[in-house]
Design a protein around this motif. Structure first.
Motif, PDB file in Angstrom:
ATOM      1  N   MET A 179    -103.569   9.048 -82.020  1.00 38.29           N
ATOM      2  CA  MET A 179    -102.898   7.894 -81.456  1.00 38.29           C
ATOM      3  C   MET A 179    -101.748   7.434 -82.351  1.00 38.29           C
ATOM      4  SD  MET A 179    -103.355   6.191 -78.602  1.00 38.29           S
ATOM      5  CE  MET A 179    -104.999   6.533 -78.076  1.00 38.29           C
ATOM      6  N   ALA A 180    -101.819   7.668 -83.636  1.00 39.53           N
ATOM      7  CA  ALA A 180    -100.796   7.199 -84.563  1.00 39.53           C
ATOM      8  C   ALA A 180     -99.456   7.892 -84.348  1.00 39.53           C
ATOM      9  CB  ALA A 180    -101.266   7.404 -85.995  1.00 39.53           C
ATOM     10  N   GLU A 181     -99.423   9.006 -83.602  1.00 39.08           N
ATOM     11  CA  GLU A 181     -98.172   9.715 -83.388  1.00 39.08           C
ATOM     12  C   GLU A 181     -97.227   8.970 -82.452  1.00 39.08           C
ATOM     13  OE1 GLU A 181     -98.494  13.205 -80.525  1.00 39.08           O
ATOM     14  OE2 GLU A 181    -100.577  12.844 -81.077  1.00 39.08           O
ATOM     15  N   TYR A 182     -97.698   7.962 -81.753  1.00 43.45           N
ATOM     16  CA  TYR A 182     -96.873   7.214 -80.813  1.00 43.45           C
ATOM     17  C   TYR A 182     -96.324   5.958 -81.471  1.00 43.45           C
ATOM     18  CZ  TYR A 182     -99.021  10.229 -77.364  1.00 43.45           C
ATOM     19  OH  TYR A 182     -99.458  11.313 -76.660  1.00 43.45           O
ATOM     20  N   LYS A 183     -95.370   6.118 -82.341  1.00 41.38           N
ATOM     21  CA  LYS A 183     -94.763   4.969 -83.006  1.00 41.38           C
ATOM     22  C   LYS A 183     -93.574   4.496 -82.180  1.00 41.38           C
ATOM     23  CE  LYS A 183     -96.409   6.098 -87.457  1.00 41.38           C
ATOM     24  NZ  LYS A 183     -96.746   5.273 -88.536  1.00 41.38           N
ATOM     25  N   LEU A 184     -93.475   3.202 -82.018  1.00 38.87           N
ATOM     26  CA  LEU A 184     -92.403   2.626 -81.222  1.00 38.87           C
ATOM     27  C   LEU A 184     -91.315   2.074 -82.125  1.00 38.87           C
ATOM     28  CD1 LEU A 184     -94.517   0.570 -78.692  1.00 38.87           C
ATOM     29  CD2 LEU A 184     -93.516   2.803 -78.372  1.00 38.87           C
ATOM     30  N   PRO A 225    -102.952   5.845 -70.485  1.00 36.73           N
ATOM     31  CA  PRO A 225    -102.571   7.271 -70.424  1.00 36.73           C
ATOM     32  C   PRO A 225    -101.169   7.491 -69.840  1.00 36.73           C
ATOM     33  CG  PRO A 225    -104.803   6.965 -69.611  1.00 36.73           C
ATOM     34  CD  PRO A 225    -104.215   5.587 -69.788  1.00 36.73           C
ATOM     35  N   ILE A 226    -100.808   6.698 -68.852  1.00 40.10           N
ATOM     36  CA  ILE A 226     -99.480   6.821 -68.246  1.00 40.10           C
ATOM     37  C   ILE A 226     -98.410   6.398 -69.249  1.00 40.10           C
ATOM     38  CG2 ILE A 226     -97.961   5.957 -66.416  1.00 40.10           C
ATOM     39  CD1 ILE A 226    -100.570   5.528 -64.750  1.00 40.10           C
ATOM     40  N   ILE A 227     -98.657   5.291 -69.935  1.00 41.41           N
ATOM     41  CA  ILE A 227     -97.703   4.794 -70.934  1.00 41.41           C
ATOM     42  C   ILE A 227     -97.484   5.848 -72.018  1.00 41.41           C
ATOM     43  CG2 ILE A 227     -97.315   3.063 -72.730  1.00 41.41           C
ATOM     44  CD1 ILE A 227     -98.971   1.113 -70.932  1.00 41.41           C
ATOM     45  N   LEU A 228     -98.566   6.395 -72.551  1.00 40.67           N
ATOM     46  CA  LEU A 228     -98.456   7.368 -73.633  1.00 40.67           C
ATOM     47  C   LEU A 228     -97.788   8.661 -73.167  1.00 40.67           C
ATOM     48  CD1 LEU A 228    -101.881   6.862 -75.422  1.00 40.67           C
ATOM     49  CD2 LEU A 228     -99.660   5.886 -76.014  1.00 40.67           C
ATOM     50  N   GLY A 286     -90.400  10.994 -73.945  1.00 41.92           N
ATOM     51  CA  GLY A 286     -89.131  10.467 -74.439  1.00 41.92           C
ATOM     52  C   GLY A 286     -88.480   9.431 -73.550  1.00 41.92           C
ATOM     53  N   GLN A 287     -89.232   8.858 -72.627  1.00 44.63           N
ATOM     54  CA  GLN A 287     -88.659   7.844 -71.747  1.00 44.63           C
ATOM     55  C   GLN A 287     -88.431   6.543 -72.515  1.00 44.63           C
ATOM     56  OE1 GLN A 287     -90.665   7.329 -68.015  1.00 44.63           O
ATOM     57  NE2 GLN A 287     -90.975   9.523 -67.749  1.00 44.63           N
ATOM     58  N   ILE A 301     -90.391   1.684 -69.352  1.00 44.69           N
ATOM     59  CA  ILE A 301     -91.830   1.890 -69.181  1.00 44.69           C
ATOM     60  C   ILE A 301     -92.539   0.537 -69.090  1.00 44.69           C
ATOM     61  CG2 ILE A 301     -93.940   2.768 -70.247  1.00 44.69           C
ATOM     62  CD1 ILE A 301     -92.142   4.907 -71.620  1.00 44.69           C
ATOM     63  N   ALA A 302     -92.215  -0.350 -70.012  1.00 38.99           N
ATOM     64  CA  ALA A 302     -92.866  -1.671 -70.039  1.00 38.99           C
ATOM     65  C   ALA A 302     -92.602  -2.444 -68.756  1.00 38.99           C
ATOM     66  CB  ALA A 302     -92.399  -2.461 -71.255  1.00 38.99           C
ATOM     67  N   ARG A 303     -91.382  -2.372 -68.264  1.00 31.88           N
ATOM     68  CA  ARG A 303     -91.059  -3.089 -67.018  1.00 31.88           C
ATOM     69  C   ARG A 303     -91.788  -2.461 -65.821  1.00 31.88           C
ATOM     70  NH1 ARG A 303     -87.541  -6.886 -68.278  1.00 31.88           N
ATOM     71  NH2 ARG A 303     -86.075  -6.544 -69.963  1.00 31.88           N
TER      72      ARG A 303
END
Length: 83
Positions: free
Chosen positions: A1-6, A39-42, A48-49, A54-56
């Protein structure tokens, strides 16, 4: 999970509104509304979206504000990083 840095949210330029308004802290009901979309967000982040889009999109489907999506994802990352 840590690979998804924003990346941090960009500060608005003088005279512009912020991209996300702060609608307050996450509540248990908001987390429950959003958690099934993780899962969809990740998947979309990994593809790369743009996170703002995504948040909206997810916020509209989940019935929460986009900043609540951002706070939820940041909380998930924080928990994943501490594991």
């Amino acid at each position: 999970m840590a690979e998804y840095k924003l990346p941090p949210l960009k500060k608005p330029k003088k005279g512009q509104a912020p991209k996300f308004t702060d609608s307050g802290p996450l509540t248990k009901s908001m987390v429950k509304q959003v958690e099934s979309y993780l899962p969809i967000i990740l998947t979309r982040l990994k593809a790369g979206q743009d996170f703002e889009r995504i948040a909206r999109d997810i916020g509209t489907h989940a019935g929460v504000a986009p900043d609540q999506i951002a706070k939820y994802v940041q909380a998930v990352i924080k928990v994943g990083a501490s594991s």
